[in-house]
Design a protein around this motif. Sequence first.
Motif, PDB file in Angstrom:
ATOM      1  N   SER A 114       3.348 -42.852  42.624  1.00 33.57           N
ATOM      2  CA  SER A 114       4.011 -42.967  41.317  1.00 33.57           C
ATOM      3  C   SER A 114       3.247 -43.937  40.424  1.00 33.57           C
ATOM      4  CB  SER A 114       5.464 -43.446  41.457  1.00 33.57           C
ATOM      5  OG  SER A 114       5.515 -44.853  41.588  1.00 33.57           O
ATOM      6  N   PHE A 115       3.585 -43.920  39.110  1.00 39.25           N
ATOM      7  CA  PHE A 115       2.900 -44.819  38.156  1.00 39.25           C
ATOM      8  C   PHE A 115       3.189 -46.291  38.428  1.00 39.25           C
ATOM      9  CE2 PHE A 115       6.396 -46.500  35.707  1.00 39.25           C
ATOM     10  CZ  PHE A 115       7.415 -45.603  35.956  1.00 39.25           C
ATOM     11  N   LYS A 116       4.173 -46.582  39.287  1.00 40.40           N
ATOM     12  CA  LYS A 116       4.540 -47.981  39.549  1.00 40.40           C
ATOM     13  C   LYS A 116       3.336 -48.794  40.028  1.00 40.40           C
ATOM     14  CE  LYS A 116       9.091 -47.805  38.788  1.00 40.40           C
ATOM     15  NZ  LYS A 116       9.448 -46.406  38.553  1.00 40.40           N
ATOM     16  N   GLY A 209       9.310 -57.092  39.420  1.00 46.41           N
ATOM     17  CA  GLY A 209      10.218 -56.055  38.926  1.00 46.41           C
ATOM     18  C   GLY A 209       9.887 -55.681  37.499  1.00 46.41           C
ATOM     19  N   ASP A 210      10.913 -55.206  36.771  1.00 42.79           N
ATOM     20  CA  ASP A 210      10.659 -54.736  35.403  1.00 42.79           C
ATOM     21  C   ASP A 210      10.585 -55.890  34.410  1.00 42.79           C
ATOM     22  OD1 ASP A 210      10.464 -51.749  35.192  1.00 42.79           O
ATOM     23  OD2 ASP A 210      12.192 -51.952  36.511  1.00 42.79           O
ATOM     24  N   TYR A 211       9.595 -56.747  34.593  1.00 45.51           N
ATOM     25  CA  TYR A 211       9.411 -57.896  33.716  1.00 45.51           C
ATOM     26  C   TYR A 211       8.025 -57.790  33.072  1.00 45.51           C
ATOM     27  CZ  TYR A 211      13.228 -58.952  36.854  1.00 45.51           C
ATOM     28  OH  TYR A 211      14.374 -58.843  37.587  1.00 45.51           O
ATOM     29  N   PRO A 240      10.249 -39.911  30.699  1.00 44.45           N
ATOM     30  CA  PRO A 240      11.592 -40.214  31.203  1.00 44.45           C
ATOM     31  C   PRO A 240      11.934 -41.685  30.943  1.00 44.45           C
ATOM     32  CG  PRO A 240      10.038 -40.184  33.028  1.00 44.45           C
ATOM     33  CD  PRO A 240       9.278 -39.764  31.790  1.00 44.45           C
ATOM     34  N   ILE A 241      13.224 -41.973  30.856  1.00 45.02           N
ATOM     35  CA  ILE A 241      13.665 -43.363  30.707  1.00 45.02           C
ATOM     36  C   ILE A 241      14.588 -43.728  31.863  1.00 45.02           C
ATOM     37  CG2 ILE A 241      14.914 -45.047  29.288  1.00 45.02           C
ATOM     38  CD1 ILE A 241      14.371 -43.222  26.860  1.00 45.02           C
ATOM     39  N   GLY A 242      14.188 -44.737  32.652  1.00 48.46           N
ATOM     40  CA  GLY A 242      15.065 -45.349  33.650  1.00 48.46           C
ATOM     41  C   GLY A 242      15.459 -46.707  33.104  1.00 48.46           C
ATOM     42  N   THR A 243      14.666 -47.731  33.444  1.00 49.03           N
ATOM     43  CA  THR A 243      14.897 -49.059  32.850  1.00 49.03           C
ATOM     44  C   THR A 243      14.298 -49.135  31.449  1.00 49.03           C
ATOM     45  OG1 THR A 243      12.825 -49.961  33.670  1.00 49.03           O
ATOM     46  CG2 THR A 243      14.736 -50.166  35.114  1.00 49.03           C
ATOM     47  N   GLY A 244      13.439 -48.159  31.105  1.00 50.53           N
ATOM     48  CA  GLY A 244      12.799 -48.158  29.779  1.00 50.53           C
ATOM     49  C   GLY A 244      11.448 -48.855  29.763  1.00 50.53           C
ATOM     50  N   THR A 245      11.037 -49.402  30.888  1.00 50.70           N
ATOM     51  CA  THR A 245       9.772 -50.150  30.922  1.00 50.70           C
ATOM     52  C   THR A 245       8.578 -49.241  30.642  1.00 50.70           C
ATOM     53  OG1 THR A 245      10.723 -51.687  32.516  1.00 50.70           O
ATOM     54  CG2 THR A 245       8.332 -51.684  32.331  1.00 50.70           C
ATOM     55  N   SER A 302      17.236 -39.955  41.074  1.00 52.31           N
ATOM     56  CA  SER A 302      17.585 -41.323  41.487  1.00 52.31           C
ATOM     57  C   SER A 302      16.631 -42.364  40.901  1.00 52.31           C
ATOM     58  CB  SER A 302      17.616 -41.423  43.014  1.00 52.31           C
ATOM     59  OG  SER A 302      16.362 -41.046  43.558  1.00 52.31           O
ATOM     60  N   ALA A 303      15.384 -41.994  40.630  1.00 52.31           N
ATOM     61  CA  ALA A 303      14.416 -42.970  40.125  1.00 52.31           C
ATOM     62  C   ALA A 303      14.716 -43.407  38.697  1.00 52.31           C
ATOM     63  CB  ALA A 303      12.994 -42.405  40.205  1.00 52.31           C
ATOM     64  N   ILE A 304      15.526 -42.624  37.983  1.00 54.29           N
ATOM     65  CA  ILE A 304      15.869 -43.033  36.609  1.00 54.29           C
ATOM     66  C   ILE A 304      17.360 -43.334  36.485  1.00 54.29           C
ATOM     67  CG2 ILE A 304      13.928 -41.904  35.466  1.00 54.29           C
ATOM     68  CD1 ILE A 304      15.924 -39.653  34.661  1.00 54.29           C
ATOM     69  N   SER A 305      18.032 -43.557  37.618  1.00 56.24           N
ATOM     70  CA  SER A 305      19.453 -43.874  37.582  1.00 56.24           C
ATOM     71  C   SER A 305      19.613 -45.377  37.353  1.00 56.24           C
ATOM     72  CB  SER A 305      20.091 -43.437  38.904  1.00 56.24           C
ATOM     73  OG  SER A 305      21.477 -43.656  38.853  1.00 56.24           O
ATOM     74  N   PRO A 350      12.222 -34.960  41.326  1.00 54.57           N
ATOM     75  CA  PRO A 350      13.081 -34.599  40.183  1.00 54.57           C
ATOM     76  C   PRO A 350      12.867 -35.504  38.962  1.00 54.57           C
ATOM     77  CG  PRO A 350      14.323 -34.404  42.215  1.00 54.57           C
ATOM     78  CD  PRO A 350      12.986 -34.980  42.597  1.00 54.57           C
ATOM     79  N   SER A 351      12.845 -36.817  39.149  1.00 54.21           N
ATOM     80  CA  SER A 351      12.649 -37.715  37.998  1.00 54.21           C
ATOM     81  C   SER A 351      11.311 -37.456  37.319  1.00 54.21           C
ATOM     82  CB  SER A 351      12.695 -39.180  38.439  1.00 54.21           C
ATOM     83  OG  SER A 351      13.917 -39.460  39.054  1.00 54.21           O
ATOM     84  N   GLY A 352      10.343 -36.986  38.090  1.00 56.23           N
ATOM     85  CA  GLY A 352       9.012 -36.713  37.555  1.00 56.23           C
ATOM     86  C   GLY A 352       8.971 -35.497  36.654  1.00 56.23           C
ATOM     87  N   VAL A 377       4.415 -36.937  34.129  1.00 55.35           N
ATOM     88  CA  VAL A 377       5.004 -36.530  35.413  1.00 55.35           C
ATOM     89  C   VAL A 377       4.895 -37.749  36.323  1.00 55.35           C
ATOM     90  CG1 VAL A 377       4.855 -34.934  37.361  1.00 55.35           C
ATOM     91  CG2 VAL A 377       4.407 -34.132  35.037  1.00 55.35           C
ATOM     92  N   THR A 378       6.022 -38.448  36.478  1.00 60.11           N
ATOM     93  CA  THR A 378       5.974 -39.834  36.962  1.00 60.11           C
ATOM     94  C   THR A 378       5.822 -40.023  38.470  1.00 60.11           C
ATOM     95  OG1 THR A 378       8.375 -39.736  36.741  1.00 60.11           O
ATOM     96  CG2 THR A 378       7.171 -40.909  35.023  1.00 60.11           C
ATOM     97  N   GLY A 379       6.253 -39.025  39.280  1.00 61.32           N
ATOM     98  CA  GLY A 379       6.218 -39.245  40.728  1.00 61.32           C
ATOM     99  C   GLY A 379       5.939 -37.990  41.538  1.00 61.32           C
TER     100      GLY A 379
END
Length: 407
Positions: A114-116, A209-211, A240-245, A302-305, A350-352, A377-379
């Motif tokens: 994933s892009f993480k 984390g998302d900082y 996609p937007i999860g935390t928005g980072t 689940s990755a964007i929940s 799915p989130s991807g 396509v994130t993951g």
Amino acid sequence: MVEIKSLKCFQCGKTYPPDSNLFRCPDCNSGLNAIYDYKAIQIAYLGNTIIRGEWTRIEPHHWKYYHFYPINDVTKIISMAEGGTPLIEFQKITQEIGCEHLYFKYEGANPTGSFKDRGSTVEITNAIEQNAKSVICASTGNMGASVAAYAAMAGINCIILIPNNIPSPKLAQIFAYGAKIIQINTNSYQKVQKLSEQAAAKFGYFLLGDYINRTEGEKSVGFEIIDQLGWKAPDYVFCPIGTGTLIWAIWKAFMEFHQIELIEKLPRIIGVQAEGCAPVINALKKNSPTIIPITNPQTIASAISCPDPISGSGALLAIKNSNGTGLAVTDNEIVQARNKLAKVGLFAEPSGAVSLAGLMKLHKKLDLQNKTIVCIVTGHGLKDAQTGYDIKKTEIEPDINELKIFL
Ligand SMILES: *Cc1c(COP(=O)(O)O)cnc(C)c1O
């Protein structure tokens, strides 16, 4: 290296000194954005490194753009050749959508899928610069797997806190990298994130984390898109937007290249959330700057929940400032988009596939002739391969006559 001038709150706009060691705005609890001195970047680098001539000779990859990350010592970089992911076009889908070009930025091709990884390489490098021995991170799965991998490479301890709805392949991946997994009995990612912040403050773990460092690292998705399109921005980017980072980081990357005059026009950013957890889209629809948390998130993605997204205000800014828009898609639409991508050869979780689900829902309302679109396509599909599938297969004895019947 680039100097951060100040940290600015997304929500209230208050600024803090760069060395204030903050993860959120102490006043309104929102995420913070790092402000650089772009004139200095332009003067320092435009004349030598960041000239198109030199950059075009280097393949796009995450650390190619190191001037734009808050890292002091490049000799300490912890990297697994993250980024440099392909931008792929499938003529069949391009024609269906009716645009000039539709590219998929396939982030499943990163080392942990994933892009993480783009954020983790910057975060772990920063942790090493600061002599961290133990890192802690709250995750819906992919960030945990990514942080665990980079912590393993750096040889430091890693603790991952997770909610109770993580697909098992992601759990296995975090475990394989040797991190300690602590599952919190809640399906709210934000409750888990809060615990990680408290644990870091109380027990001295290095918080990831998302900082800020993650946001800065994830900008490379945007840098690479511009680079891969020959130093031109696309017309639309669906994200996609999860935390928005991620969506904020991509927009920030475009703005930075615009600010130092590497590109002339900016793309429109389209943010996509799952209907069962769409706090940013709800705020957008009401034209409100305030994001109201969701109490009972429900989606297979689940990755964007993320019911109370820390970079939600950043996501709203990315959409508004780019003259873009946002929409929510159903789980069924997400599965259909995931299956459509797989049928042309690209397997996403799915989130991807949420970005494509958004495009499929919106494309008739946009004038897309002569337009270039990029979907993130994130993951990787193997991250969550079972969800939404009724796998069809035929089982027979090892007998050629029986096989013949089914061919
Ligand atoms: C993390 C993640 C997202 C959401 O990104 P945010 O930065 O949280 O908005 C989307 N898709 C996948 C596969 C992810 O891992």
